[in-house]
Design a protein around this motif. Sequence first.
Motif, mmCIF file in Angstrom:
data_model
loop_
_atom_site.group_PDB
_atom_site.id
_atom_site.type_symbol
_atom_site.label_atom_id
_atom_site.label_comp_id
_atom_site.label_asym_id
_atom_site.label_seq_id
_atom_site.Cartn_x
_atom_site.Cartn_y
_atom_site.Cartn_z
ATOM 1 N N TYR A 70 0.864 -1.179 0.000
ATOM 2 C CA TYR A 70 0.000 0.000 0.000
ATOM 3 C C TYR A 70 0.899 1.227 0.000
ATOM 4 O O TYR A 70 1.883 1.271 0.742
ATOM 5 N N PRO A 71 0.624 2.235 -0.862
ATOM 6 C CA PRO A 71 1.528 3.395 -0.980
ATOM 7 C C PRO A 71 1.546 4.295 0.254
ATOM 8 O O PRO A 71 0.750 5.219 0.399
ATOM 9 N N ASN A 72 2.447 3.990 1.162
ATOM 10 C CA ASN A 72 2.677 4.792 2.364
ATOM 11 C C ASN A 72 3.832 5.742 2.056
ATOM 12 O O ASN A 72 4.953 5.308 1.779
ATOM 13 N N MET A 99 1.731 15.257 -2.564
ATOM 14 C CA MET A 99 1.956 16.349 -1.607
ATOM 15 C C MET A 99 2.436 15.821 -0.262
ATOM 16 O O MET A 99 3.060 16.540 0.509
ATOM 17 N N ASP A 100 2.151 14.557 0.029
ATOM 18 C CA ASP A 100 2.660 13.919 1.238
ATOM 19 C C ASP A 100 4.097 13.456 1.040
ATOM 20 O O ASP A 100 4.947 13.605 1.913
ATOM 21 N N LEU A 101 4.385 12.934 -0.136
ATOM 22 C CA LEU A 101 5.692 12.352 -0.427
ATOM 23 C C LEU A 101 6.788 13.376 -0.694
ATOM 24 O O LEU A 101 7.898 13.289 -0.150
ATOM 25 N N ALA A 102 6.500 14.340 -1.546
ATOM 26 C CA ALA A 102 7.548 15.175 -2.144
ATOM 27 C C ALA A 102 8.306 16.101 -1.184
ATOM 28 O O ALA A 102 9.542 16.158 -1.253
ATOM 29 N N PRO A 103 7.649 16.858 -0.290
ATOM 30 C CA PRO A 103 8.420 17.773 0.561
ATOM 31 C C PRO A 103 9.477 17.060 1.402
ATOM 32 O O PRO A 103 10.633 17.487 1.465
ATOM 33 N N GLY A 104 9.076 15.955 2.035
ATOM 34 C CA GLY A 104 10.034 15.203 2.837
ATOM 35 C C GLY A 104 11.126 14.567 2.008
ATOM 36 O O GLY A 104 12.284 14.455 2.449
ATOM 37 N N ARG A 186 4.096 4.897 10.602
ATOM 38 C CA ARG A 186 2.708 4.805 10.172
ATOM 39 C C ARG A 186 2.355 3.345 9.896
ATOM 40 O O ARG A 186 3.195 2.573 9.457
ATOM 41 N N THR A 187 1.105 3.004 10.109
ATOM 42 C CA THR A 187 0.637 1.657 9.796
ATOM 43 C C THR A 187 -0.621 1.735 8.955
ATOM 44 O O THR A 187 -1.585 2.420 9.326
ATOM 45 N N PHE A 188 -0.612 1.048 7.819
ATOM 46 C CA PHE A 188 -1.800 1.020 6.971
ATOM 47 C C PHE A 188 -2.853 0.123 7.602
ATOM 48 O O PHE A 188 -2.577 -1.001 8.011
ATOM 49 N N LEU A 189 -4.092 0.629 7.662
ATOM 50 C CA LEU A 189 -5.176 -0.140 8.259
ATOM 51 C C LEU A 189 -6.099 -0.719 7.192
ATOM 52 O O LEU A 189 -6.230 -1.935 7.065
ATOM 53 N N GLU A 190 -6.741 0.131 6.397
ATOM 54 C CA GLU A 190 -7.676 -0.353 5.396
ATOM 55 C C GLU A 190 -8.011 0.744 4.396
ATOM 56 O O GLU A 190 -7.757 1.920 4.650
#
Length: 322
Positions: A70-72, A99-104, A186-190
């Motif tokens: 899952y893409p975390n 937007m979540d991935l790129a800055p970090g 982070r943990t993917f749930l569903e």
Amino acid sequence: MTRIFAYVPFKNGVADDVALEFPDAAKKIDAGASLTAVVTGTGADLDNVADALTKTYSEVIKIDNEALAYPNAEIVRKALTHVIPADAIVLVPHDTFGMDLAPGLSIKLDSAYAADVVDFEGMDGATLKLIRQELGGAVSTHVTCDAASGAVITIRPGTFAPADEEGASGTVVDKSGEAGDLSAKRTFLEVVEAEVGDVDITKSDVLVSIGRGIEDEDNIEMAQDLADAMGGVVACSRPIVDAKWLEKSRQVGTSGQTVKPKIYMAMGISGSFQHMGGIKGNPFIVAVNKNPKAPIFQVADVGIVEDILDFMPELQEAIEDL
């Protein structure tokens, strides 16, 4: 030579449409640049996407790991920092995940960061010239970016020309073993699928989409009549949903539905990037708006300066007379 890497998202074994736009963006950065696609995930879906991308990219890097099922963004960021050189330019779609991935990622690579880019004016030495839009697309800003130590750039989907899917005969390079530690906090749930309304606008080839120009809820019937004549369905921009004139399942945009019609009739829609971000593929866009300076005209194939309340009944009548 400039090295450019394009992070390509996918779903159910099919690459996002933006994969075909990255080559055009890369050419505008540097026509002689080396462009490599990067895909992360696991299993058969990842393999299918990587193989399909070799028709567009000369090189495709894949990173296969169960942690990437899952893409975390936290995990993908770790993987990318191990396979992308620190001085490279990295292209990422400007969407929720991007937007979540790129800055970090730019921090991890110690490189520059630019968001929501709609065009490039090329390199001048180590300086990259790019264009962004402000105030809902009413103003274009020309920005210089010091790319001497690389850059991470999110590009707005739908603003670059799609490439020919048969334009290359590339190879897949498996760098799964170089991804390093992919543990995360982070943990993917569903996945919780959004509710589908009475009409699924994502499946329609023809959309008659209405915005503020419809003026009154009673006028939506005009749009419905036109949609019926064209064999399509009615969609809308956010103000129509906010007014509770149509359900959210009919909203096109980054906060609504992503659609891929063949024909998109933008009736009384200004064309903010939030709205246009929900339109994928390469639809034939017809825009009708009273404001000749509406941003929608910049992307429309046909632009008509007219009141939609006058235009829609006439178009409907003309279609029915065919």
